[in-house]
Design an enzyme around this catalytic site. Structure first.
Site, short mmCIF file in Angstrom:
data_model
loop_
_atom_site.label_atom_id
_atom_site.label_comp_id
_atom_site.label_asym_id
_atom_site.label_seq_id
_atom_site.Cartn_x
_atom_site.Cartn_y
_atom_site.Cartn_z
CD GLN A 137 76.70 12.20 -41.60
OE1 GLN A 137 75.57 11.81 -41.86
NE2 GLN A 137 77.15 13.34 -42.05
CB VAL A 138 82.86 10.34 -44.46
CG1 VAL A 138 83.82 9.73 -45.47
CG2 VAL A 138 81.71 11.03 -45.20
CG ASP A 165 91.41 19.20 -31.78
OD1 ASP A 165 90.89 19.52 -32.87
OD2 ASP A 165 91.15 19.76 -30.71
CG LEU A 166 92.28 18.16 -38.59
CD1 LEU A 166 92.16 16.77 -38.01
CD2 LEU A 166 91.44 18.27 -39.86
CE1 TYR A 198 83.77 25.48 -36.54
CE2 TYR A 198 82.47 25.71 -38.55
CZ TYR A 198 82.70 26.03 -37.23
OH TYR A 198 81.86 26.91 -36.58
CB THR A 199 80.85 19.83 -41.13
OG1 THR A 199 80.54 19.26 -39.84
CG2 THR A 199 81.98 19.04 -41.78
CE1 TYR A 238 86.61 11.16 -49.06
CE2 TYR A 238 88.06 11.39 -47.17
CZ TYR A 238 87.48 10.60 -48.15
OH TYR A 238 87.77 9.28 -48.22
CB THR A 256 82.26 20.88 -49.64
OG1 THR A 256 80.88 21.23 -49.72
CG2 THR A 256 83.06 22.18 -49.50
CE1 TYR A 312 82.49 22.75 -44.40
CE2 TYR A 312 81.05 23.00 -46.30
CZ TYR A 312 81.86 22.20 -45.50
OH TYR A 312 82.04 20.88 -45.79
#
Length: 295
Positions: free
Chosen positions: A11-12, A35-36, A60-61, A98, A100, A124
């Site tokens: 999305q971002v 790939d992280l 990872y969300t 980023y 959270t 998370y």
């Protein structure tokens, strides 16, 4: 300026791939290219491109799934950002990362500031906090941007879910006792572009200071009122027909999930606004603009 952007299809990331273009060459990579979860290949990508800036919205969300995939969540959200920070420092690049609102426990009665002590209540949040801490410990040039309740006109998010369910059902039950500031992915991306431009100028002038900032819309609402506002705007715009007749408020206890959520996700944006000369828009005004595309 050469900018390496991870998570370009998220999305971002999708919005960043567009808003960063005026700043220079944008190398936008997705999970198949960087790939992280594969730290060796991640290092190889950075060493190959040697960017001036690394912008990392990839993460990872899956908040609930993280409770049973803790190792993977920490690999992607903590170890990988550490690798990005190390590699950025080696090549003299700026890292933009980023985080959270979930780094906080949500017990505070007012918006959280950058100086408040984190206390995440789910895996998370713990993994994202660990990512912040490892970046700070590497001590290269970095900007950490905490955001919250992200939505967009594309992808999977609360806005898209409410639009779909409101067209299918006459009644919805939505949590009312969690408060935050819904934040449009495009606002995050446009703000990032402004910040990166200023930060790179400061780096050239030797006046740059690494720091952590809160980046959200201003104002706050509950998930329940957020859903009501979405439906109200659909009716205003008269673009799609909805079946929904009632959106009922329920407490979090009536909607149990594997991961706890903070009751208060509000983040104070004063530091960001003052440092970068910005005025963040209200969450409902940004939502209305986004929904011109979403509905």
């Amino acid at each position: 300026m050469k900018i390496l952007l991870t998570g370009a299809t998220g999305q971002v990331g999708w919005e960043l791939a567009r808003t960063l273009l005026p700043l220079g060459e944008v190398i936008a990579v997705n999970r198949t290219q960087a790939d992280l979860a594969d730290l060796t290949s991640l290092i190889a990508v950075i060493q190959h491109h040697k960017p001036d800036v690394i912008v990392n919205p990839a993460a990872y969300t899956a908040v609930d799934k993280a409770e049973t995939e803790q190792a993977l969540a920490f690999l992607i959200n903590a170890e990988a950002p550490g690798v990005l920070a190390e590699e950025a420092k080696k090549i003299g690049a700026l890292l933009v990362h980023y985080s959270t609102d979930y780094v906080f426990d949500g017990t505070k009665s007012t918006p959280y500031t950058e100086t408040d002590s984190p206390n995440p209540i789910n895996t998370y949040g713990q993994s994202k906090l660990a990512g912040e801490q490892v970046i700070q410990s590497v001590a290269g040039d970095y900007l950490i941007l905490r955001t919250s309740w992200v939505y967009a006109a594309r992808g999977n998010n609360f806005l898209k879910t409410i639009l779909r369910l409101a067209a299918e059902r006459e009644e919805l039950k939505i949590v009312v006792d969690q408060i935050g500031s819904p934040t449009w992915a495009r606002l995050i991306a446009e703000t990032t572009a402004h910040i990166v431009r200023q930060a790179m100028t400061e780096r050239r002038d030797n006046s740059f200071n690494s720091s952590l900032y809160h980046l959200t819309s201003i104002g706050d609402t509950s998930w329940h009122s957020f859903a009501e506002k979405i439906v109200d705007i659909v009716h205003e715009q008269e673009k799609i027909a909805l079946k929904i007749r009632a959106i009922l408020p329920i407490p979090t206890s009536n909607y149990p999930l594997p991961a706890q959520r903070p009751a208060n996700s509000r983040l104070a944006t004063n530091r960001l606004e003052q440092q970068f000369g910005l005025t963040m828009p209200s969450w409902d005004n940004a939502l209305r603009l986004c929904m011109q595309e979403a509905s």
